[in-house]
Design a protein around this motif. Structure first.
Motif, mmCIF file in Angstrom:
data_model
loop_
_atom_site.group_PDB
_atom_site.id
_atom_site.type_symbol
_atom_site.label_atom_id
_atom_site.label_comp_id
_atom_site.label_asym_id
_atom_site.label_seq_id
_atom_site.Cartn_x
_atom_site.Cartn_y
_atom_site.Cartn_z
ATOM 1 N N THR A 37 -35.635 48.949 32.812
ATOM 2 C CA THR A 37 -36.372 47.393 31.364
ATOM 3 C C THR A 37 -35.921 47.967 29.996
ATOM 4 O O THR A 37 -35.028 47.649 29.572
ATOM 5 C CB THR A 37 -36.776 46.738 32.231
ATOM 6 N N VAL A 38 -36.135 48.809 29.726
ATOM 7 C CA VAL A 38 -36.084 48.817 28.190
ATOM 8 C C VAL A 38 -34.977 49.583 28.069
ATOM 9 O O VAL A 38 -34.864 49.592 26.626
ATOM 10 C CB VAL A 38 -38.333 49.658 27.816
ATOM 11 N N SER A 39 -34.391 50.669 28.984
ATOM 12 C CA SER A 39 -33.496 51.569 28.815
ATOM 13 C C SER A 39 -32.007 50.054 28.751
ATOM 14 O O SER A 39 -31.491 50.106 27.975
ATOM 15 C CB SER A 39 -33.084 52.324 29.646
ATOM 16 N N ARG A 40 -32.172 49.070 29.345
ATOM 17 C CA ARG A 40 -31.195 47.763 29.347
ATOM 18 C C ARG A 40 -31.308 47.233 28.186
ATOM 19 O O ARG A 40 -30.562 46.854 27.502
ATOM 20 C CB ARG A 40 -31.508 47.165 30.404
ATOM 21 N N LEU A 41 -32.663 46.957 27.891
ATOM 22 C CA LEU A 41 -32.989 46.284 26.550
ATOM 23 C C LEU A 41 -32.436 46.888 25.154
ATOM 24 O O LEU A 41 -31.510 46.029 24.352
ATOM 25 C CB LEU A 41 -33.886 45.728 26.866
ATOM 26 N N ALA A 43 -30.007 48.755 25.122
ATOM 27 C CA ALA A 43 -28.564 48.787 25.339
ATOM 28 C C ALA A 43 -27.685 47.716 24.714
ATOM 29 O O ALA A 43 -27.011 47.457 23.674
ATOM 30 C CB ALA A 43 -28.062 49.143 26.906
ATOM 31 N N GLN A 44 -28.781 46.590 24.913
ATOM 32 C CA GLN A 44 -27.760 45.132 24.565
ATOM 33 C C GLN A 44 -28.644 44.560 23.183
ATOM 34 O O GLN A 44 -27.565 44.456 22.694
ATOM 35 C CB GLN A 44 -29.048 44.217 25.842
ATOM 36 N N VAL A 45 -29.415 45.172 22.910
ATOM 37 C CA VAL A 45 -29.884 44.969 21.472
ATOM 38 C C VAL A 45 -28.743 45.953 20.745
ATOM 39 O O VAL A 45 -27.785 45.788 19.706
ATOM 40 C CB VAL A 45 -31.256 45.653 20.768
ATOM 41 N N GLU A 46 -28.768 47.382 21.039
ATOM 42 C CA GLU A 46 -27.155 48.046 20.270
ATOM 43 C C GLU A 46 -26.160 47.426 20.830
ATOM 44 O O GLU A 46 -25.131 47.042 19.657
ATOM 45 C CB GLU A 46 -27.824 49.272 20.472
ATOM 46 N N GLY A 47 -25.741 47.092 21.838
ATOM 47 C CA GLY A 47 -24.620 45.805 21.273
ATOM 48 C C GLY A 47 -24.391 44.927 20.338
ATOM 49 O O GLY A 47 -23.253 44.475 19.918
ATOM 50 N N ASN A 48 -25.666 43.745 20.641
ATOM 51 C CA ASN A 48 -25.644 43.033 19.622
ATOM 52 C C ASN A 48 -25.027 43.547 18.299
ATOM 53 O O ASN A 48 -24.638 43.010 17.329
ATOM 54 C CB ASN A 48 -26.951 42.016 19.818
#
Length: 139
Positions: A37-41, A43-48
């Motif tokens: 979950t932390v890894s997915r979040l 990756a999402q923040v880095e994409g943002n």
């Protein structure tokens, strides 16, 4: 009735899928949930940060012209089925851009990266323990 069955089936699907997999895979999945979950979040923040905006989703109800089944009864009492045009609602998911505050996103990224590195040692030891507890045969 069919709609209710579809909803129940959709809710039961994750439960059925979680029962799939080998005991080793289930052990690893169960014990590394927070790390994933932390890894997915992260990756999402880095994409943002890379894009300069975030994506959000909203549910929108729209009308669609379709064919509806209708029934009629003649004088003899016989029922006949026919189809006629009608409007039906359906739910659509729209993605839209949301502006971000880069400072806040960088702070999120830093916190998530620190949490991920803290969880990575535990996740590695859990994976190793699950592989020892539930060895899989090669063949």
């Amino acid at each position: 009735m069919t709609r209710n069955v579809t909803i129940v089936a959709a809710m039961a699907l994750p439960l059925l899928l979680s029962a799939c997999g080998t005991p080793q895979e289930r052990c690893i999945s169960r014990n590394t949930d927070e790390y994933r979950t932390v890894s997915r979040l992260l990756a999402q923040v880095e994409g943002n940060l890379a894009r300069g905006y975030a994506w959000e989703e909203r549910q929108v109800v729209r009308d669609r012209l379709t064919h509806c089944r209708s029934y009629s009864r003649n004088r003899k009492g016989e029922v006949s089925v026919y189809y006629e045009p009608c409007w039906r609602d359906y739910v659509d998911t729209e993605r839209y851009r949301v502006p971000i505050d880069p400072v806040v996103e960088q702070r999120k990224r830093d916190n998530l990266a620190a949490r991920k590195s803290a969880l990575s040692n535990r996740a590695a030891s859990v994976v190793q323990a699950c592989r020892q507890a539930y060895p899989e045969t090669q063949g």
